[in-house]
Design a protein around this motif. Sequence first.
Motif, short mmCIF file in Angstrom:
data_model
loop_
_atom_site.label_atom_id
_atom_site.label_comp_id
_atom_site.label_asym_id
_atom_site.label_seq_id
_atom_site.Cartn_x
_atom_site.Cartn_y
_atom_site.Cartn_z
N ALA A 224 -11.92 1.51 -5.97
CA ALA A 224 -10.69 2.19 -6.55
C ALA A 224 -10.16 3.37 -6.37
O ALA A 224 -9.36 3.80 -6.18
N GLY A 225 -11.51 4.22 -5.98
CA GLY A 225 -11.33 5.66 -5.62
C GLY A 225 -11.91 5.88 -4.12
O GLY A 225 -12.69 5.16 -3.71
N ALA A 226 -11.02 6.85 -3.58
CA ALA A 226 -11.26 7.11 -2.17
C ALA A 226 -12.32 8.73 -2.28
O ALA A 226 -11.66 9.40 -3.13
N ASP A 227 -13.59 8.71 -1.74
CA ASP A 227 -14.41 9.76 -1.93
C ASP A 227 -13.68 10.95 -1.20
O ASP A 227 -13.11 10.75 0.20
N VAL A 228 -13.72 12.06 -1.45
CA VAL A 228 -13.20 13.46 -1.08
C VAL A 228 -14.45 14.28 -0.81
O VAL A 228 -15.50 14.25 -1.56
N ARG A 229 -14.43 15.23 0.26
CA ARG A 229 -15.75 15.94 0.52
C ARG A 229 -15.31 17.41 0.24
O ARG A 229 -14.02 18.04 0.36
N ALA A 230 -16.37 18.00 0.12
CA ALA A 230 -16.29 19.71 -0.25
C ALA A 230 -16.14 20.34 1.25
O ALA A 230 -16.63 19.82 2.09
N ASN A 231 -15.02 21.26 1.34
CA ASN A 231 -14.67 21.67 2.58
C ASN A 231 -15.23 22.95 2.43
O ASN A 231 -14.52 23.74 2.17
N LEU A 232 -16.45 23.28 2.99
CA LEU A 232 -16.97 24.67 2.54
C LEU A 232 -17.72 25.31 4.13
O LEU A 232 -18.83 25.51 4.21
N MET B 214 0.88 -1.26 -0.02
CA MET B 214 -0.01 -0.09 0.07
C MET B 214 0.94 1.29 -0.12
O MET B 214 1.83 1.34 0.74
N VAL B 215 0.59 2.28 -0.68
CA VAL B 215 1.22 3.47 -0.96
C VAL B 215 0.74 4.43 0.07
O VAL B 215 -0.59 4.87 0.04
N GLN B 216 1.60 5.21 0.61
CA GLN B 216 0.93 6.16 1.75
C GLN B 216 0.98 7.49 1.18
O GLN B 216 2.03 7.89 0.49
N ILE B 217 -0.03 8.29 1.22
CA ILE B 217 -0.24 9.58 0.76
C ILE B 217 -0.05 10.49 1.97
O ILE B 217 -1.02 10.54 2.84
N LYS B 218 0.84 11.43 1.87
CA LYS B 218 0.93 12.51 3.00
C LYS B 218 -0.29 13.65 2.87
O LYS B 218 -0.13 14.11 1.77
N LEU B 219 -0.73 13.96 3.87
CA LEU B 219 -1.97 15.11 3.53
C LEU B 219 -1.89 16.05 4.75
O LEU B 219 -1.15 15.82 5.78
N ALA B 220 -2.00 17.30 4.21
CA ALA B 220 -2.10 18.34 5.30
C ALA B 220 -3.47 19.26 5.13
O ALA B 220 -4.04 19.17 3.90
N TRP B 221 -3.74 19.91 6.37
CA TRP B 221 -5.02 20.60 6.07
C TRP B 221 -4.75 22.05 5.60
O TRP B 221 -3.63 22.75 5.89
N ASP B 222 -5.41 22.72 4.71
CA ASP B 222 -5.41 23.86 4.34
C ASP B 222 -5.87 24.81 5.32
O ASP B 222 -6.67 24.47 6.08
N GLU B 223 -5.24 26.02 5.16
CA GLU B 223 -5.55 26.90 6.26
C GLU B 223 -7.16 27.28 6.25
O GLU B 223 -7.88 27.44 5.24
N GLY B 224 -7.74 27.15 7.20
CA GLY B 224 -9.25 27.38 7.49
C GLY B 224 -10.25 26.15 7.16
O GLY B 224 -11.57 26.31 7.44
N ALA B 225 -9.29 25.12 6.98
CA ALA B 225 -10.14 24.06 6.52
C ALA B 225 -10.78 23.30 7.96
O ALA B 225 -10.48 23.46 8.94
N ASP B 226 -12.19 22.70 7.70
CA ASP B 226 -12.80 21.96 8.67
C ASP B 226 -12.13 20.64 8.57
O ASP B 226 -12.50 19.75 7.88
N GLN B 227 -11.61 20.52 9.70
CA GLN B 227 -10.66 19.27 9.92
C GLN B 227 -11.69 18.07 10.36
O GLN B 227 -11.21 16.68 10.30
N ALA B 228 -12.67 18.44 10.81
CA ALA B 228 -13.76 17.39 11.31
C ALA B 228 -14.29 16.80 10.11
O ALA B 228 -14.81 15.43 10.57
N LEU B 229 -14.17 17.00 8.99
CA LEU B 229 -14.78 16.00 7.95
C LEU B 229 -13.88 14.90 7.67
O LEU B 229 -14.52 13.91 7.13
N GLY B 230 -12.65 14.94 8.12
CA GLY B 230 -11.99 13.60 7.83
C GLY B 230 -11.32 13.66 6.46
O GLY B 230 -11.16 14.54 5.82
N LEU B 231 -10.46 12.45 6.37
CA LEU B 231 -9.70 12.27 5.52
C LEU B 231 -10.52 11.72 4.11
O LEU B 231 -11.27 10.98 4.40
N PRO B 232 -9.99 11.69 2.94
CA PRO B 232 -10.51 10.79 1.88
C PRO B 232 -10.80 9.38 2.44
O PRO B 232 -9.97 9.15 3.04
N ALA B 233 -11.77 8.81 1.96
CA ALA B 233 -11.87 7.40 2.38
C ALA B 233 -12.79 6.39 1.32
O ALA B 233 -13.39 7.03 0.66
N TYR B 234 -12.10 5.44 1.24
CA TYR B 234 -12.83 4.13 0.31
C TYR B 234 -14.23 3.64 1.10
O TYR B 234 -14.03 3.42 2.13
#
Length: 150
Positions: free
Chosen positions: A27-35, A1-21
């Motif tokens: 094959a794809g991990a869902d990513v969410r709108a951070n609004l 398994m390949v690891q992808i390092k992530l960081a939060w953008d300034e002002g992002a809502d970190q409670a949304l969590g990371l992309p997830a299968y």
Amino acid sequence: MVQIKLAWDEGADQALGLPAYQTSGAAGADVRANLPDGAVVIAPGARVLIPTGLKMEIPVGYEIQVRPRSGLALKHGIMLVNSPGTIDSDYRGPVGVIMMNAGEIAFDVTHGMRIAQLVLAPVVQADFYIAEDLSETARGDAGFGSSGEN
């Protein structure tokens, strides 16, 4: 398994969590709108860059392809304009998703909505060069629509 390092953008809502299968075979991990400031309305025919709140470090030799979610396309006519989009291994800026409304009514992108899929893919770079001639094939130079009636 390949690891992808992530960081939060300034002002992002970190409670949304990371992309997830969503399933073990996805094959794809869902990513969410951070609004965190509220929903974004996409008018019919319009396109909007939706933030994910994430930055990433993709290992050399890989890319992340940003692909549409089929449910949004079928139910609402929502598509990704440059699908699949590519996030290169040397990009470190904020990740956004360019969404377009091909439907007939306005569409609300809400905070936390799953908006796209991220697919990790290997990258092979080519060595382009000019040759004296190219090999012959049965198809030759027949172009668009030439490989069949349907």
